[in-house]
Design an enzyme around this catalytic site. Structure first.
Site, PDB file in Angstrom:
ATOM      1  CD  GLN A   1       0.468   8.973   9.115  1.00 55.84           C
ATOM      2  OE1 GLN A   1       1.382   8.186   8.845  1.00 55.84           O
ATOM      3  NE2 GLN A   1      -0.704   8.926   8.499  1.00 55.84           N
TER       4      GLN A   1
ATOM      5  CE1 TYR B   1       2.461   0.339  10.901  1.00 60.17           C
ATOM      6  CE2 TYR B   1       0.813   1.718   9.841  1.00 60.17           C
ATOM      7  CZ  TYR B   1       1.903   0.884   9.752  1.00 60.17           C
ATOM      8  OH  TYR B   1       2.448   0.582   8.529  1.00 60.17           O
TER       9      TYR B   1
ATOM     10  NE  ARG C   1      -2.520   2.314  -4.496  1.00 63.62           N
ATOM     11  CZ  ARG C   1      -3.274   1.231  -4.641  1.00 63.62           C
ATOM     12  NH1 ARG C   1      -2.727   0.089  -5.020  1.00 63.62           N
ATOM     13  NH2 ARG C   1      -4.575   1.286  -4.411  1.00 63.62           N
TER      14      ARG C   1
ATOM     15  CB  CYS D   1      -1.773   5.241 -10.658  1.00 66.36           C
ATOM     16  SG  CYS D   1      -1.478   4.003  -9.377  1.00 66.36           S
TER      17      CYS D   1
ATOM     18  CB  CYS E   1       1.272  -2.465 -10.424  1.00 71.79           C
ATOM     19  SG  CYS E   1       2.580  -1.211 -10.261  1.00 71.79           S
TER      20      CYS E   1
ATOM     21  CB  ALA F   1      11.572   1.232 -23.018  1.00 75.23           C
TER      22      ALA F   1
END
Length: 638
Positions: free
Chosen positions: A108, A180, A327, A350, A353, A400
């Protein structure tokens, strides 16, 4: 290969873009990682990251924005670069790794224009743009490009495409979106020129046409060239879809083989990187409008990886030819393969976030809060360790602990998971309650629990583990994932609760008004949740910022939600200043955790920061050392 779910079959139809044959319609769009080396050369980390996604079955990957002009035009931090021949060898290593895994990849070519910062330019030379209009995010006023400089940039774009082909890329995607440089010429929001490069729509689109024509001339008619455009800017006075359709037609006439239709620029980034709680597919109408006008393939975007059925329908109904999963492929590189094989419930969801993207604004490399292996693919062993016969206890059934227990079990260990509560999930159960975090957070909770349930793990709910358990049960390894303890005084009567407990239990307090003191993420989540029940809410904090403990994109999103919900925000204040007789007072952890007074009688909930619960840790480590075993405390995954 057969697709197990017929509803997803459109995603797995082959498609051809010029001479490039793709096995399916799923595209991983370019996403800046900062995994490249500091000089912009390809690193082993970046190569392994892309190879993993190729193994996962994505049809086409697009490498992150590669600088065509490092001195002034590179993206923030350390992107890849393609502005000199010395970088071709490293890029070739990357493309070979992707091809070895059965994938296809495009480069890209990219120039930031005004969406760069002076401190990110070589020798502080500053930024350039069609017009000297500062980006409201990056703030630095750019230098207006001269006609000669514009001509030179067109040639630089063409050279970058030639290098891409030499490096073994299967295609290139010219970045003409997201504010851009090429987009800056195309949009009336950023282009105020009065010469042949501005003014009329044909003049504004001239730079895009000439860049594409030069690139096509450089590589000939058979090398695939895609162009990414914004269907609209989402800003007053910006590009609108009718103009974007005209741009698409001009690009098709100038040699584009496919068009990738996104939206927005830095000033409207929430439109580009939509957060959890917002419905997928919001940008589909932009792709559909372009698709209706052109005959080349069109790629649609907009959280489509969060709703694969919607993505498949968009192909089936002709709104798009391909779909971008961004994402979700950071969180779960195997997603295309799992969807094809009917194993969607094994896909790590996903959260949308934006931690992955938000890290880049603080000069940190991309990471994923739900997949600790993202960005670590190069340091992972080829196969998991064989822990057969190892007896392991995991203390704590939050995110966890659930993750650790399933990983130990998959490696062959005999695992016991002990959780004090009667349900698994820990604080993630509370995080999954507010409407603005649904359905993503409940999906993660379900995934983690399901991962444990499908394995041979001894789950013991309602069990408190003490040092005698550790000392006498003969475990070879004890992993402490037993959550956190409050940093503030504990409640003294039955009407007072820890705020995180309140939201986890899902029952709002009585009364028509509430003050939430402490504007961290838990405080904001609590305020928004209370508004779902019609409770009037004020949120206060001694600091000067809402949700300073989350990334900048999430923070902007939460500030907008607070405004839409009608929550009064009082920053730079003390609890004494704003405690004015509301029926409920809820204290979360302020950004400056000092109160200077006892909590009043009206407090019904006390929140706290998440500091490790050390009650068992020291004794466990001492006991295990005495028994020549070992212990560990996991990183915080939630």
């Amino acid at each position: 290969m057969r697709v197990e779910d017929a509803a997803l079959e459109p995603l797995f139809q082959p498609i051809r873009i010029n001479q490039m044959q793709l096995e399916n319609r799923i595209v991983m769009p370019a996403m800046h990682t900062m995994y490249a080396n500091a000089d912009g050369s390809v690193s082993r980390r970046l190569t392994a990251y892309h190879q993993e996604r190729a193994y996962g079955g994505v049809g086409l990957q697009i490498l992150e924005n590669s600088a065509i002009e490092w001195r002034r035009g590179r993206a923030n931090g350390a992107p890849t670069r393609i502005d000199a021949n010395e970088y071709v060898a490293g890029l070739h290593d990357l493309t070979e790794a992707v091809h070895a895994a059965g994938g296809k990849i495009a480069s890209q070519p990219h120039h930031s224009g005004r969406q760069n910062r002076r401190v990110n330019t070589v020798d502080m030379v500053g930024t350039v743009a069609p017009s000297p209009i500062a980006c409201r995010v990056n703030l630095d006023q750019p230098e207006e490009l001269s006609g000669a400089a514009i001509d030179a940039l067109i040639e630089i774009y063409a050279e970058s495409v030639t290098r891409s082909r030499s490096a073994g890329f299967d295609a290139v995607e010219i970045h003409a979106a997201h504010g851009y440089l090429i987009h800056q010429f195309a949009s009336p929001y950023t282009n105020k020129r009065r010469d042949d490069w501005g003014g009329s729509i044909d003049n504004r689109f001239r730079f895009a046409r000439e860049v594409l024509a030069a690139c096509r001339a450089a590589v000939g008619p058979e090398f695939p060239i895609l162009v990414r455009i914004s269907g609209e800017d989402g800003l007053p006075g910006g590009l609108v879809i009718e103009e974007a359709v005209e741009l698409a037609l001009q690009l098709q006439a100038s040699g584009a083989d496919a068009l990738h239709v996104s939206a927005a620029m830095h000033e409207s980034m929430q439109m580009m990187m939509m957060m959890h709680g917002l419905p997928p597919g919001a940008l589909l109408p932009l792709a559909a409008a372009v698709k209706k006008a052109v005959h080349v393939p069109v790629i649609a975007v907009g959280r489509l990886g969060h709703d694969p059925e919607l993505a498949a329908r968009s192909i089936a109904d002709g709104s798009a030819d391909m779909v971008a999963f961004g994402r979700p492929l950071i969180a779960e590189p195997r997603l295309p393969r799992l969807l094809r094989e009917g194993r969607r419930d094994e896909a790590r969801p996903c959260l949308a976030c934006n931690t992955c993207v938000g890290e880049l604004f603080t000069q940190r490399r991309m990471h994923c809060v739900v997949n600790p292996e993202t960005g670590q693919e190069d340091s992972r062993p080829d196969s998991p360790p064989d822990l057969t016969g190892l007896k392991v206890m995991v203390v704590g059934g939050g995110p966890a602990g659930l993750e650790a227990a399933s990983r130990f079990a998959r490696s062959g260990a005999q695992v016991t998971l002990a959780e004090t509560e009667t349900e698994l999930g820990g604080r993630l159960r509370g995080a999954a309650v507010p409407q603005h975090k649904r359905p993503e957070y409940p999906r993660l909770l379900e995934f983690l629990i399901r991962s444990v349930e499908r394995l041979d793990i001894d789950v013991q709910l309602g069990r408190t583990v003490d040092i005698d358990t550790v000392r006498n049960a003969g475990f070879d390894f004890v992993l402490l994932a037993n959550g956190s303890e409050p940093t503030m005084p504990q409640p003294e009567d039955g009407r007072k609760y820890v705020a995180a407990d309140l939201i986890t239990n899902g029952s709002p307090p009585e009364g028509g008004s509430a003050l939430v003191f402490g504007a961290n993420q838990v405080g904001v989540d609590t305020a928004l949740w209370l508004r779902e029940f019609g409770i009037a809410v004020t949120i206060g904090d001694p600091g000067d910022e809402i949700a300073s403990d989350v990334n900048i994109l999430a923070r902007d999103h939460l500030e907008r939600l607070l405004g839409e919900a009608g929550v009064e925000i009082r920053l730079g204040t003390s609890l004494d200043d704003i405690d004015d007789g509301v029926s409920t007072l809820i204290v979360s952890e302020p950004t400056v955790p000092r109160y200077g007074r006892d909590l009043p009688e009206g407090v019904v909930a006390i929140g706290s920061a998440a500091l490790p619960n050390a009650n068992l840790r020291g004794a466990t480590i001492s006991a295990l050392r005495a028994l020549n075993r070992f212990s560990a405390v996991p990183s915080k995954l939630n």
